[in-house]
Motif scaffolding. Structure first.
Motif, PDB file in Angstrom:
ATOM      1  N   LEU A   1       0.835  -1.210   0.000  1.00  0.00           N
ATOM      2  CA  LEU A   1       0.000   0.000   0.000  1.00  0.00           C
ATOM      3  C   LEU A   1       0.867   1.256   0.000  1.00  0.00           C
ATOM      4  CD1 LEU A   1      -2.858  -0.695   2.581  1.00  0.00           C
ATOM      5  CD2 LEU A   1      -3.165  -0.135   0.172  1.00  0.00           C
ATOM      6  N   ASN A   2       1.887   1.248   0.881  1.00  0.00           N
ATOM      7  CA  ASN A   2       2.742   2.435   0.986  1.00  0.00           C
ATOM      8  C   ASN A   2       3.521   2.704  -0.290  1.00  0.00           C
ATOM      9  OD1 ASN A   2       1.960   3.121   3.598  1.00  0.00           O
ATOM     10  ND2 ASN A   2       3.416   1.688   4.504  1.00  0.00           N
ATOM     11  N   LYS A   3       3.829   1.615  -1.032  1.00  0.00           N
ATOM     12  CA  LYS A   3       4.610   1.785  -2.262  1.00  0.00           C
ATOM     13  C   LYS A   3       3.723   2.082  -3.462  1.00  0.00           C
ATOM     14  CE  LYS A   3       9.014   0.746  -1.254  1.00  0.00           C
ATOM     15  NZ  LYS A   3       9.468  -0.529  -0.722  1.00  0.00           N
ATOM     16  N   ALA A   4       2.421   1.914  -3.296  1.00  0.00           N
ATOM     17  CA  ALA A   4       1.533   2.016  -4.465  1.00  0.00           C
ATOM     18  C   ALA A   4       1.394   3.439  -4.986  1.00  0.00           C
ATOM     19  CB  ALA A   4       0.162   1.418  -4.156  1.00  0.00           C
ATOM     20  N   GLY A   5       1.828   4.422  -4.213  1.00  0.00           N
ATOM     21  CA  GLY A   5       1.864   5.782  -4.738  1.00  0.00           C
ATOM     22  C   GLY A   5       0.956   6.737  -3.990  1.00  0.00           C
ATOM     23  N   GLU A   6       0.805   7.912  -4.593  1.00  0.00           N
ATOM     24  CA  GLU A   6       0.029   8.971  -3.960  1.00  0.00           C
ATOM     25  C   GLU A   6      -1.434   8.544  -3.813  1.00  0.00           C
ATOM     26  OE1 GLU A   6      -0.526  13.555  -5.000  1.00  0.00           O
ATOM     27  OE2 GLU A   6       1.320  12.672  -5.810  1.00  0.00           O
ATOM     28  N   GLY A   7      -2.037   8.920  -2.725  1.00  0.00           N
ATOM     29  CA  GLY A   7      -3.445   8.576  -2.538  1.00  0.00           C
ATOM     30  C   GLY A   7      -3.641   7.259  -1.793  1.00  0.00           C
ATOM     31  N   PHE A   8      -2.534   6.518  -1.655  1.00  0.00           N
ATOM     32  CA  PHE A   8      -2.615   5.265  -0.903  1.00  0.00           C
ATOM     33  C   PHE A   8      -2.018   5.495   0.474  1.00  0.00           C
ATOM     34  CE2 PHE A   8      -2.840   3.948  -5.213  1.00  0.00           C
ATOM     35  CZ  PHE A   8      -3.506   2.730  -5.221  1.00  0.00           C
ATOM     36  N   SER A   9      -2.585   4.889   1.493  1.00  0.00           N
ATOM     37  CA  SER A   9      -1.865   4.884   2.750  1.00  0.00           C
ATOM     38  C   SER A   9      -2.142   3.601   3.495  1.00  0.00           C
ATOM     39  CB  SER A   9      -2.196   6.108   3.592  1.00  0.00           C
ATOM     40  OG  SER A   9      -3.550   6.083   3.948  1.00  0.00           O
ATOM     41  N   GLY A  10      -1.091   3.104   4.107  1.00  0.00           N
ATOM     42  CA  GLY A  10      -1.133   1.824   4.792  1.00  0.00           C
ATOM     43  C   GLY A  10      -2.173   1.834   5.898  1.00  0.00           C
ATOM     44  N   GLY A  11      -2.566   0.668   6.319  1.00  0.00           N
ATOM     45  CA  GLY A  11      -3.668   0.546   7.251  1.00  0.00           C
ATOM     46  C   GLY A  11      -3.330   0.958   8.666  1.00  0.00           C
TER      47      GLY A  11
END
Lengths: 411, 116
Positions: B33-43
């Motif tokens: 999630l953290n690496k997936a880019g902008e707009g994503f944030s880990g749980g």
């Protein structure tokens, strides 16, 4: 008797649904209306067959009942003279088909081409084909395409309305239009197969794979001169032949190069080889023939006892030139690692390193993890495998990758 | 489209899940999630529902109740954010979340504030 009648109705539903629907919808171009009529005919069959016996020709019986209901519905909608003439013509045609059922032409292929028409949203072509030809429910299809059932239902309704509004003809297109449209039909069928192939362990998904193969056979039988149709059917059969070998007895994932060839279905492989030979008679031309040829090179180890990686790499070069697909490049890298080593394979991946599409593409990170581990770049391998694990949706694949990552730490 | 992915757990079923494996998978999932880019944030993981406190104010009076808030087995257990083109990709991310096997992931589109 009840049981036999119910089974007869179910068999008719399974075998004739698409054929009857295609016939009923051909003139009105109203797929949704034809579906309603056919659903009612099946309901009557389930009520009356157990009491009155299964008719000698179930298809003709169903067609007659559906036709009555369909003409009633059209009458309610349009009352103009032109409409009456239209109904008259349709009634006569269906009457004739009902009395001499052998005359029911196979219009399934025409219906498939209608579903693959440019007027239909590209992503809905495969689901629409599955629903109209196979009678799968929106719930089945939604599960296979990872879309909520209500959304899928709405989109299917919209797509069917589009066929009617745009007056999409139910016909196999002329030669010059065939290529583009046949591609869409083949892509739809193959997309259905791929869904049924990747989501393993799910019986609904396996059924989807079977149905896709069945559609592939239908296209080949109705368009025997189309090499790409044969190439696609061959490609599906190669994959199907290895289904049993993809999981060990404990259900764990087994990569291709470690599969037990004893578990490969030789009969299906031979059928695929024969199809591919026929398709290639005028030389390989399209994507499916090349992909099938790659599969053929993979299974060559069934005959020679050793894998044929040089041919696999060369064929991926051809495919890459044809599709410019990052997925083809990725698969080529995996084969290249076998012929020129992991570093060369990793270098070839530079071309797609910053590609946004790869950022959350699980197979990319799994391949990177595998290749960097082979090259002894432990830290990179750990990171790539961690991402691949996080991006996995398949339990067995996730466990396999966790095993790879553990081996990295211990080794 | 931005989505808030809401994780619901049955606390009891969760306690029975193989813990080490589960949290290892979660670590990998959060990293993805953290690496997936902008707009994503880990749980973010929430404490069990029995530790929740619910506050309601009406007519100048404050009610403070101990959780769980609702009388259902499945409780809000955590959340993460994604930014993807559509619901298909959101369902894919929900499928990847290790909790999808022990509970349910609710997908809720975020209403973007209107520009201007």
């Amino acid at each position: 008797m009840h049981e036999a009648a119910r089974r007869a109705a179910e068999r008719a539903a399974r075998d004739s649904y698409g054929r009857l629907l295609a016939f009923l919808a051909a003139r009105t171009r109203d797929v949704a209306g034809a579906e309603d009529a056919l659903a009612e005919a099946f309901a009557s069959a389930l009520k009356s067959w157990p009491e009155q016996g299964v008719p000698s020709n179930p298809d003709a019986w169903l067609l007659t009942v559906a036709r009555r209901r369909q003409t009633d519905a059209i009458r309610r909608r349009q009352t103009s003279k032109a409409g009456e003439a239209h109904i008259q013509l349709m009634t006569e045609e269906l009457e004739a088909a009902g009395t001499s059922p052998d005359a029911i032409p196979d219009r399934r292929l025409a219906l498939m081409f209608a579903c693959a028409h440019p007027e239909i949203e590209a992503g809905m072509r495969a689901p629409l084909i599955l629903q109209t030809i196979l009678g799968l429910t929106a719930i089945d299809i939604a599960a296979a395409f990872l879309i909520p059932p209500t959304t899928m239902g709405q989109r299917l309704v919209r797509a069917k309305a589009r066929i009617r509004e745009a007056g999409v003809p139910f016909a196999i297109p002329e030669r010059e239009d065939l290529a583009g449209r046949l591609d869409a039909v083949l892509d739809a069928i193959y997309a259905a197969y791929a869904k049924g192939w990747t989501e393993i362990g799910d019986t609904a998904a396996e059924r989807l794979a079977d149905e896709a193969i069945w559609l592939g056979r239908l296209v080949v039988s109705l368009l025997p001169d189309e090499p790409e149709a044969k190439g696609m059917l061959a490609l599906m059969l190669y994959a199907e032949a290895r289904r049993q070998a993809r999981r060990d007895t404990a259900g764990a994932y087994v990569p291709l190069e470690q599969q037990d060839i004893e578990l490969w279905d030789e009969k299906q492989i031979m059928a695929a080889e024969a199809l591919l030979r026929e398709a290639n008679q005028a030389g390989p031309t399209g994507r499916y023939q090349i992909e099938a040829a790659i599969q053929s090179a993979h299974v060559a180890r069934l005959v020679t006892g050793r894998p044929n990686w040089d041919s696999v790499v060369a064929l991926y070069d051809v495919l890459l030139g044809l599709t410019h697909s990052p997925v083809a490049l990725l698969n080529r890298a995996a084969a290249l690692a076998e012929t020129e080593g992991a570093e060369a394979a990793l270098a070839s991946l530079d071309a797609i390193e910053g590609d946004r599409r790869m950022a959350d593409y699980q197979p990319y990170w799994a391949a990177r993890g595998h290749l960097t581990a082979l090259a002894g770049r432990k830290e990179e391998a750990h990171e790539a495998l961690t991402l691949a694990i996080g991006l996995s949706t398949d339990e067995a694949v996730r466990h396999y990758l966790i095993g790879q990552r553990t081996a990295l730490q211990d080794g | 489209m931005r989505y808030m992915m809401i994780i619901h757990h049955d606390d009891e079923a969760m306690a029975k899940a193989p813990q080490r494996e589960l949290w290892a998978e979660y670590a990998a999932f959060n990293e993805a999630l953290n690496k997936a880019g902008e707009g994503f944030s880990g749980g973010l993981r929430l404490s069990p529902s029995k530790e929740s406190t619910v506050v309601r104010s009406h007519a100048g009076k404050t009610d403070v109740l101990d959780g769980p808030y609702a009388d259902t087995r499945e409780q809000l257990a955590g959340y993460f954010f994604i930014d993807v083109p559509g619901i298909e990709q959101a369902v894919e991310w929900a499928n990847r979340c290790p909790s999808s096997k022990h509970g349910a992931i609710e997908i809720r589109p975020i209403v973007e504030p209107k520009a201007g």
